[in-house]
Design a protein around this motif. Structure first.
Motif, short mmCIF file in Angstrom:
data_model
loop_
_atom_site.label_atom_id
_atom_site.label_comp_id
_atom_site.label_asym_id
_atom_site.label_seq_id
_atom_site.Cartn_x
_atom_site.Cartn_y
_atom_site.Cartn_z
N ASN A 41 0.85 -1.18 0.00
CA ASN A 41 0.00 0.00 0.00
C ASN A 41 0.90 1.24 0.00
O ASN A 41 1.12 1.87 1.02
CB ASN A 41 -0.93 -0.02 1.21
N LEU A 42 1.43 1.53 -1.17
CA LEU A 42 2.42 2.59 -1.37
C LEU A 42 1.80 3.75 -2.14
O LEU A 42 0.82 3.55 -2.87
CB LEU A 42 3.61 2.03 -2.17
N PRO A 43 2.40 4.94 -2.04
CA PRO A 43 1.90 6.02 -2.89
C PRO A 43 2.16 5.67 -4.36
O PRO A 43 3.06 4.88 -4.67
CB PRO A 43 2.75 7.22 -2.47
N LEU A 44 1.36 6.22 -5.24
CA LEU A 44 1.60 6.00 -6.67
C LEU A 44 2.95 6.57 -7.04
O LEU A 44 3.35 7.64 -6.55
CB LEU A 44 0.51 6.66 -7.51
N LEU A 87 0.70 -4.04 -7.65
CA LEU A 87 1.95 -4.79 -7.80
C LEU A 87 2.90 -4.07 -8.76
O LEU A 87 4.09 -3.93 -8.47
CB LEU A 87 1.64 -6.20 -8.29
N LYS A 88 2.39 -3.59 -9.87
CA LYS A 88 3.24 -2.87 -10.84
C LYS A 88 3.83 -1.62 -10.19
O LYS A 88 5.02 -1.31 -10.36
CB LYS A 88 2.42 -2.50 -12.08
N ASN A 89 3.03 -0.90 -9.43
CA ASN A 89 3.50 0.30 -8.75
C ASN A 89 4.64 -0.04 -7.80
O ASN A 89 5.66 0.67 -7.75
CB ASN A 89 2.34 0.96 -8.00
N ALA A 90 4.49 -1.12 -7.04
CA ALA A 90 5.55 -1.52 -6.09
C ALA A 90 6.83 -1.86 -6.84
O ALA A 90 7.93 -1.46 -6.42
CB ALA A 90 5.08 -2.71 -5.26
N LEU A 91 6.72 -2.59 -7.94
CA LEU A 91 7.91 -2.93 -8.72
C LEU A 91 8.57 -1.67 -9.28
O LEU A 91 9.81 -1.55 -9.26
CB LEU A 91 7.54 -3.88 -9.87
#
Length: 180
Positions: A41-44, A87-91
Motif C-alpha cells: 500500500n504505497l503512494p503511486l 503490484l506494478k507500482n511496487a515494482l
C-alpha cells in the motif's frame, strides 16, 4: 541454511484476498521458514515526489525486505488481462531504490483470479515485468488458481488436490533454489 526467510508480495491489498491466502498456503507447503507479508500500500509512483522528497520510507523498507529475504513469493490477481496496478507500482518504486535488491533472488510467481484461466495472462505479464531485475525466476510449474473464491477451506488451505500438488512442486523447487 537455518531460518529461511520468505517474503510474500500479494498484488491484492485486501487482507482476506485469495492471493494472500495463496501466499500463506505456499509458505506452509514450503516447510520451515519465516514468512513476512510485504505491505504494497504505497503512494503511486511520481517522479516529482521522488525528486522533491526522495524515495518514500515505505518503499525503502520494501526494498530492504526483498534484499534480506532468502526468496520471494509473488501472487497476483488479474485485472483487465494484466497484474494489478498495486503490484506494478511496487515494482516501479523498488526499481528506483539504490542497490539491486532483486539480483539473483529466487522468486516464485503464481496467480489467483475469479476467472477460469486463473490469472494466466496476468502472470505472463508479471514475469516480463521481473526480467529487468535479474532475479532467479522459477519457470514453473505455473500455478493459475481459477475460481479462487471457492478454492480454500475455512483454515485457508487449498481444497483441490491438483492445485495443492502443483504448489507443492513449485515450493520444492523454490527450496532447492534457496539452498543452491
Amino acid at each position: 541454511m537455518s531460518n529461511i526467510t520468505l517474503l510474500g508480495l500479494s498484488g491484492a491489498l485486501r487482507r482476506a484476498s485469495a492471493n494472500r491466502q495463496l501466499i500463506r498456503e505456499a509458505a506452509r507447503l514450503f516447510g520451515t521458514a519465516d514468512l513476512t507479508e510485504a505491505d504494497l500500500n504505497l503512494p503511486l509512483y511520481d517522479g516529482d515526489l521522488e525528486e522533491g522528497e526522495g524515495i518514500p520510507e515505505a518503499v525503502q523498507h520494501l526494498a530492504a525486505q526483498i534484499a534480506q529475504a532468502d526468496a520471494v513469493v509473488i501472487s497476483t490477481p488479474e485485472y483487465n488481462k494484466g497484474p494489478s496496478g498495486v503490484l506494478k507500482n511496487a515494482l516501479d518504486w523498488v526499481s528506483r531504490t539504490s542497490g539491486t535488491p532483486w539480483a539473483d533472488k529466487p522468486v516464485a510467481v503464481m496467480s489467483a483470479a475469479a476467472g477460469r484461466a486463473g490469472g494466466e495472462r496476468a502472470q505472463m505479464v508479471l514475469r516480463s515485468f521481473l526480467v529487468p531485475f535479474q532475479s532467479r525466476l522459477l519457470s514453473g510449474p505455473e500455478l493459475h488458481l481459477a475460481d479462487c473464491r471457492n478454492q480454500f477451506d475455512a483454515e485457508g488451505r487449498l481444497i483441490s488436490a491438483p492445485y495443492t500438488k502443483t504448489l507443492q512442486v513449485l515450493m520444492d523447487k523454490l527450496r532447492v533454489e534457496v539452498t543452491r
